[in-house]
Design a protein around this motif. Structure first.
Motif, PDB file in Angstrom:
ATOM      1  N   LEU A 171       0.826  -1.208   0.000  1.00  0.00           N
ATOM      2  CA  LEU A 171       0.000   0.000   0.000  1.00  0.00           C
ATOM      3  C   LEU A 171       0.859   1.258   0.000  1.00  0.00           C
ATOM      4  CD1 LEU A 171      -2.623  -1.110   2.670  1.00  0.00           C
ATOM      5  CD2 LEU A 171      -2.883  -1.130   0.193  1.00  0.00           C
ATOM      6  N   PRO A 172       0.588   2.225  -0.883  1.00  0.00           N
ATOM      7  CA  PRO A 172       1.366   3.459  -0.913  1.00  0.00           C
ATOM      8  C   PRO A 172       0.950   4.426   0.193  1.00  0.00           C
ATOM      9  CG  PRO A 172      -0.328   3.545  -2.594  1.00  0.00           C
ATOM     10  CD  PRO A 172      -0.406   2.177  -1.976  1.00  0.00           C
ATOM     11  N   VAL A 173       1.888   5.234   0.587  1.00  0.00           N
ATOM     12  CA  VAL A 173       1.640   6.268   1.606  1.00  0.00           C
ATOM     13  C   VAL A 173       0.474   7.159   1.213  1.00  0.00           C
ATOM     14  CG1 VAL A 173       2.620   8.406   2.559  1.00  0.00           C
ATOM     15  CG2 VAL A 173       3.961   6.278   2.566  1.00  0.00           C
ATOM     16  N   SER A 174       0.321   7.422  -0.089  1.00  0.00           N
ATOM     17  CA  SER A 174      -0.731   8.332  -0.558  1.00  0.00           C
ATOM     18  C   SER A 174      -2.124   7.880  -0.154  1.00  0.00           C
ATOM     19  CB  SER A 174      -0.655   8.484  -2.081  1.00  0.00           C
ATOM     20  OG  SER A 174      -0.790   7.229  -2.720  1.00  0.00           O
ATOM     21  N   GLN A 175      -2.299   6.579   0.126  1.00  0.00           N
ATOM     22  CA  GLN A 175      -3.624   6.077   0.495  1.00  0.00           C
ATOM     23  C   GLN A 175      -3.985   6.356   1.952  1.00  0.00           C
ATOM     24  OE1 GLN A 175      -4.531   2.083  -0.592  1.00  0.00           O
ATOM     25  NE2 GLN A 175      -4.432   2.523  -2.775  1.00  0.00           N
ATOM     26  N   ARG A 176      -2.993   6.649   2.795  1.00  0.00           N
ATOM     27  CA  ARG A 176      -3.270   6.872   4.199  1.00  0.00           C
ATOM     28  C   ARG A 176      -2.940   8.288   4.665  1.00  0.00           C
ATOM     29  NH1 ARG A 176      -3.228   1.675   6.782  1.00  0.00           N
ATOM     30  NH2 ARG A 176      -4.713   0.472   5.528  1.00  0.00           N
ATOM     31  N   MET A 177      -2.254   9.080   3.837  1.00  0.00           N
ATOM     32  CA  MET A 177      -1.878  10.417   4.277  1.00  0.00           C
ATOM     33  C   MET A 177      -3.111  11.318   4.370  1.00  0.00           C
ATOM     34  SD  MET A 177      -0.156  12.110   0.877  1.00  0.00           S
ATOM     35  CE  MET A 177      -1.160  12.796  -0.455  1.00  0.00           C
ATOM     36  N   THR A 178      -2.996  12.366   5.156  1.00  0.00           N
ATOM     37  CA  THR A 178      -4.048  13.373   5.258  1.00  0.00           C
ATOM     38  C   THR A 178      -3.501  14.715   4.795  1.00  0.00           C
ATOM     39  OG1 THR A 178      -3.471  13.831   7.568  1.00  0.00           O
ATOM     40  CG2 THR A 178      -5.197  12.185   7.161  1.00  0.00           C
ATOM     41  N   ALA A 179      -4.399  15.666   4.574  1.00  0.00           N
ATOM     42  CA  ALA A 179      -3.997  16.982   4.085  1.00  0.00           C
ATOM     43  C   ALA A 179      -3.167  17.717   5.134  1.00  0.00           C
ATOM     44  CB  ALA A 179      -5.225  17.805   3.720  1.00  0.00           C
ATOM     45  N   THR A 182       5.964   2.889   0.228  1.00  0.00           N
ATOM     46  CA  THR A 182       4.973   2.008   0.824  1.00  0.00           C
ATOM     47  C   THR A 182       4.800   2.331   2.304  1.00  0.00           C
ATOM     48  OG1 THR A 182       6.560   0.301   1.509  1.00  0.00           O
ATOM     49  CG2 THR A 182       5.689   0.164  -0.743  1.00  0.00           C
ATOM     50  N   LEU A 183       3.682   1.869   2.848  1.00  0.00           N
ATOM     51  CA  LEU A 183       3.453   2.055   4.280  1.00  0.00           C
ATOM     52  C   LEU A 183       4.520   1.341   5.102  1.00  0.00           C
ATOM     53  CD1 LEU A 183      -0.430   1.684   4.558  1.00  0.00           C
ATOM     54  CD2 LEU A 183       0.914   3.786   4.506  1.00  0.00           C
ATOM     55  N   ARG A 184       5.025   0.244   4.593  1.00  0.00           N
ATOM     56  CA  ARG A 184       6.095  -0.462   5.301  1.00  0.00           C
ATOM     57  C   ARG A 184       7.347   0.393   5.361  1.00  0.00           C
ATOM     58  NH1 ARG A 184       7.658  -6.832   4.609  1.00  0.00           N
ATOM     59  NH2 ARG A 184       9.356  -6.881   6.109  1.00  0.00           N
ATOM     60  N   GLU A 185       7.662   1.072   4.259  1.00  0.00           N
ATOM     61  CA  GLU A 185       8.830   1.964   4.260  1.00  0.00           C
ATOM     62  C   GLU A 185       8.617   3.124   5.213  1.00  0.00           C
ATOM     63  OE1 GLU A 185      10.407   1.273  -0.335  1.00  0.00           O
ATOM     64  OE2 GLU A 185       8.733   2.624   0.038  1.00  0.00           O
ATOM     65  N   ALA A 186       7.380   3.654   5.238  1.00  0.00           N
ATOM     66  CA  ALA A 186       7.078   4.749   6.163  1.00  0.00           C
ATOM     67  C   ALA A 186       7.229   4.298   7.612  1.00  0.00           C
ATOM     68  CB  ALA A 186       5.667   5.267   5.912  1.00  0.00           C
ATOM     69  N   LEU A 187       6.743   3.097   7.929  1.00  0.00           N
ATOM     70  CA  LEU A 187       6.881   2.570   9.276  1.00  0.00           C
ATOM     71  C   LEU A 187       8.348   2.391   9.648  1.00  0.00           C
ATOM     72  CD1 LEU A 187       5.643   1.405  11.854  1.00  0.00           C
ATOM     73  CD2 LEU A 187       5.506  -0.815  10.702  1.00  0.00           C
ATOM     74  N   SER A 188       9.153   1.940   8.704  1.00  0.00           N
ATOM     75  CA  SER A 188      10.579   1.768   8.948  1.00  0.00           C
ATOM     76  C   SER A 188      11.236   3.104   9.297  1.00  0.00           C
ATOM     77  CB  SER A 188      11.251   1.146   7.721  1.00  0.00           C
ATOM     78  OG  SER A 188      12.635   0.975   7.934  1.00  0.00           O
TER      79      SER A 188
END
Length: 327
Positions: free
Chosen positions: A249-257, A273-279
């Protein structure tokens, strides 16, 4: 594009593939996965009749494969394998031009096609065209193998553990290359692997096999969230399924404004990806990231709470068929 209808294969008394039914749409990248000896490679090889099926029907665009002459069928279907199968005493250019040569293409057209594919796969013509397979690295040889499989511009590409013998960095690079090529060429690809991370990364449709049968098939996210049984759950990673989902899942799907709060110091690409963001959060001890576009311009923010939130647009869109067990 490809349809298997109650297909079985026996080797003597051993049943290698047992009553398999599978439909693969045009332009779909279908990954067959399972433990060793589950029948995935045998299933792949029956499509182009390298192995003949014992029962059932296999159709290409509605026509039974046994109505094709074997050599005609195999020239219409690209085939890439783990060992590359390159002829050691032929140059790179000659290896890539093999099938067009068999099809009696004019020399100028073959040369143009070879150069086009070498450029597409990141092989400089001046540097590599006259080299021999022994002079290539594993990754370079595998690129040549893929180029040869694509040389006659087949609609279908069969890939049997093509990256299995490569080191992790080269393997990931070639996975990226395949994703990029598929986005551009839109081939119908059947890909066999025993590596679940590779399967999840590549598949439009994931087909899990065990003891010669299809246990479950569907979009990777569907299988991760609703495995059919304990075998599928274990194969998908068991307790690590959440991390594997986050890698899709890409970060763009969970980010907010963006709001009026100060921007977080740590940044992440909206395409990560969300995994990369979590890392990044774990490594930098941060619970919020500033999301940036390709120009490094802030476009949103991602908190730890948002990262682990439920639901995503990709699954809701129903990109592929729902889970189904084939009996």
């Amino acid at each position: 594009m490809i349809e298997l209808i109650q297909v079985s294969k026996r080797f003597g008394d051993a049943l290698a593939v047992d009553d398999v039914s599978l439909s693969i749409e045009r332009g779909e990248l279908c990954v067959l996965i399972g433990t060793s000896g589950c029948g995935k490679s045998t299933t792949l090889r029956m499509i182009n009749r390298l192995i003949e099926h014992s029962a059932g029907e296999i159709h290409l665009e509605g026509q039974p494969v046994r109505e094709f002459r074997e050599e005609v069928l195999r020239r219409r279907i690209g085939y890439a394998i783990q060992s590359t199968g390159l002829f050691p005493h032929w140059t790179v250019a000659r290896n890539i031009g093999l099938v067009p040569g068999l099809l009696k293409w004019p020399r100028a057209r073959i040369r143009e096609r070879v150069e086009e594919l070498m450029a597409l796969l990141g092989l400089e013509v001046e540097e590599f065209a006259d080299k021999y397979p022994s002079q290539l690295s594993g990754g370079q040889a595998q690129r040549v193998g893929v180029a040869r499989a694509l040389a006659a511009d087949p609609d279908i590409l069969l890939m049997d553990e093509p990256f299995g013998a490569l080191d992790p960095i080269t393997r990931e690079s070639l996975q990226d290359e395949l994703v990029r090529l598929q986005a551009r060429l839109n081939k119908t690809i059947v890909f066999v692997t025993h590596d679940m991370d590779e399967a999840l990364r590549l598949a439009d449709r994931l087909v899990v096999m065990n003891h010669g049968r299809i246990i479950q098939q569907g979009h990777p996210l569907e299988l991760l969230r609703r495995p059919a049984d304990g075998f599928v759950e274990s194969l998908l990673g068991g307790a690590d399924r959440g991390l594997k989902e986050a890698a899709l899942l890409p970060v763009s799907q969970r980010m907010t404004a963006l709001d009026d709060a100060p921007l977080a110091e740590q940044r992440v690409s909206q395409q990560a990806t969300l995994r990369e963001a979590l890392s990044i959060m774990l490594w930098r001890h941060a619970d919020c990231l500033t999301v940036v576009d390709a120009a490094d311009t802030p476009v949103g923010q991602l908190s730890l709470r948002q990262l682990v939130g439920a639901g995503d647009a990709r699954a809701a869109a129903g990109r592929t068929d729902t889970d189904q067990a084939a009996g």
